[in-house]
Design an enzyme around this catalytic site. Sequence first.
Site, PDB file in Angstrom:
ATOM      1  N   SER A   1     -47.750  -9.084 -11.189  1.00 37.27           N
ATOM      2  CA  SER A   1     -49.159  -8.942 -10.808  1.00 37.27           C
ATOM      3  C   SER A   1     -49.383  -8.293  -9.447  1.00 37.27           C
ATOM      4  O   SER A   1     -50.544  -8.073  -9.072  1.00 37.27           O
ATOM      5  CB  SER A   1     -49.842 -10.305 -10.839  1.00 37.27           C
TER       6      SER A   1
ATOM      7  N   GLU B   1       0.793  -1.217   0.000  1.00 38.03           N
ATOM      8  CA  GLU B   1       0.000   0.000   0.000  1.00 38.03           C
ATOM      9  C   GLU B   1       0.833   1.278   0.000  1.00 38.03           C
ATOM     10  O   GLU B   1       0.409   2.298  -0.523  1.00 38.03           O
ATOM     11  CB  GLU B   1      -0.952   0.011   1.205  1.00 38.03           C
TER      12      GLU B   1
END
Length: 624
Positions: free
Chosen positions: A348, A79
Amino acid sequence: MIRFIKRIVYCFVGLLTFLLLMYLVAFCVGEPELNKDRYIKLYDDQNEIFYQSINNYSGQYVSLENVNPYFLKAIVSIEDKRFYQHHGFDYVGISRAIKTNVIKRKNSQGASTITQQYARLLYLTNEKTWSRKVKEAFFTLQLETHLSKDKILEGYVNNVYFGHGIYGIENAAQYFYKKKASELTLNEASMLAGVVNGPQYYSPLLHERKAKQRQALVLNAMYENHVITKSVLEATKKQTLNLAKEHSLNENMSTYYYKDTVLQELENLGYYNNQYLNKGLNIYTSFHQKYQDTLNQLIKEKDIQTDLQCAFTVVNPKTSQLQALLGGKDYSKSQYNRALHANRQIGSTMKPLLYYLALENGFNPTTSFLCEPTTFKLENQTTYSPSNFHKKYAYKDITLAQAIAVSDNIFAVKTHLFLGTENLYNFLRNYHIKAKNNASLALGTVNTNIYNLSNIYCNIASTGKYQPIYTIEKITDHQGKLIYQHKNKRTQTLNKESCLILSQLLTGTFNKQFSTYLSATMSNYQTKYTVACKTGSTDYDNLIVAYNPNILITGWVGYDDNRKMEQSEEKVITKDVTISFLNKHIKKESWYYPTSKLNAISINPLSGEFDENGIVYWFRKGTP
């Protein structure tokens, strides 16, 4: 040439002066607040804590002495390899990123240091704005001028995200390997260090191959930084993942979808920011632990082995309180909250909304239309030819009562066109749902999520009283000072009598008397007490809404990638879960009563004629 060189020198001196001034200001402002007292506590409807986070993570804060050095060296190597040399910003990395992104026009490359990432985790959101970048820079300088490198690294590894709802290295070690962070091996430490860059991409539980590839990059970085030898590098690459057989942080992770919903509401209310978070927040919600436990258990019993997903909400219609929520079948594997964010075609379940409008325009339970294959000629000179399920038709007039019970498509489209398609279109707009104003809208050709669908049905189940469903009752700070109190703003937006008639009609879905040319949609299920219910289905989605005056449950099952549901057992999960849930939690009969404006009349459910031994439906007084 000399003038150009002078300009370069002036720019460099100006930049250097600015940076020194910024460092000086950051130092003079004083030591940064690390927010170790920053917390969020979520309380259920019994004022019991069901979730809490300290400093944005749930779990244990560990010192560097209690983290295996392999992980610390791995995270720094991959990192921010110059972490211990720079003063917050890696100018070498920035130069390389500019060269890569601008000059060489390759894929985007970042240069965020661990200090910058820590500042972002502590104080900022993920918004990509210039103001955020300026704040990030200042907080980075503040951290660097007041804290040692080890303190910065300690804070970072305790706050960083590892996916699956896991924050901090101690939690990650427990979750992935069932061991303490101090007990991690090089193989395990390098794997976890690789996950940080993209938890959704490099999780060894979700993407084993990508995780191994990322781990190899971490190990290579450690070798290049002279942390491990070549032989150790090669030997570690050959090792298996060595993951724990089971992965869990705590049993309450099943509540995290609800937790995320609360935090979303907190943000919408304007309280999910550092001004309030840094003071600590006690958030009192409408969460009902027993409801949530039942949903979790019912889904667990289904033992769904495929990628099939689900979402369920439980609401109290009398208060609009959201009491339980599932956004997926397993939060540890997917944090995507489908209840809030998966916009699917509702099928529906649209029809009761249409029939509410029909009842407002003179329809009643005995109103009839001819049920047969029909091609409709529309105003724009096109045609529309819907069909019933399995292309089955009555070939005679059927009542509204039967049309609802068996979910007849022809009746729905005829009703829609009779009323004018703009009526249903405008009705949906009242709930901020965008749809196309066309004939097929009657059959649910509109996408929304079940949270929104629950919101509409709650309006009906509450006999027309409306306020948006919600989770947060009140918020206090760490001193108990009231910050926010929910105010009941329920207003009568729908006609009470039409809602009552509709709810009574929706009980017919369980009645086998309607099963003639089509089966009543819930005829294979029975409830202990009276319940209104409507299902909806497409090739890709199955939905259900069921309620009484005190409880409303909405469910969806389908695949995230819109894959067709082929197996019959997949298509009944929503029904099974919903009815089992209701039969467990409805303790006594609780149903609506007709108002003085309604008559209760027994009718033959098929012909619509009066029948003292028939089914009782409600009619407006004066109905012929």
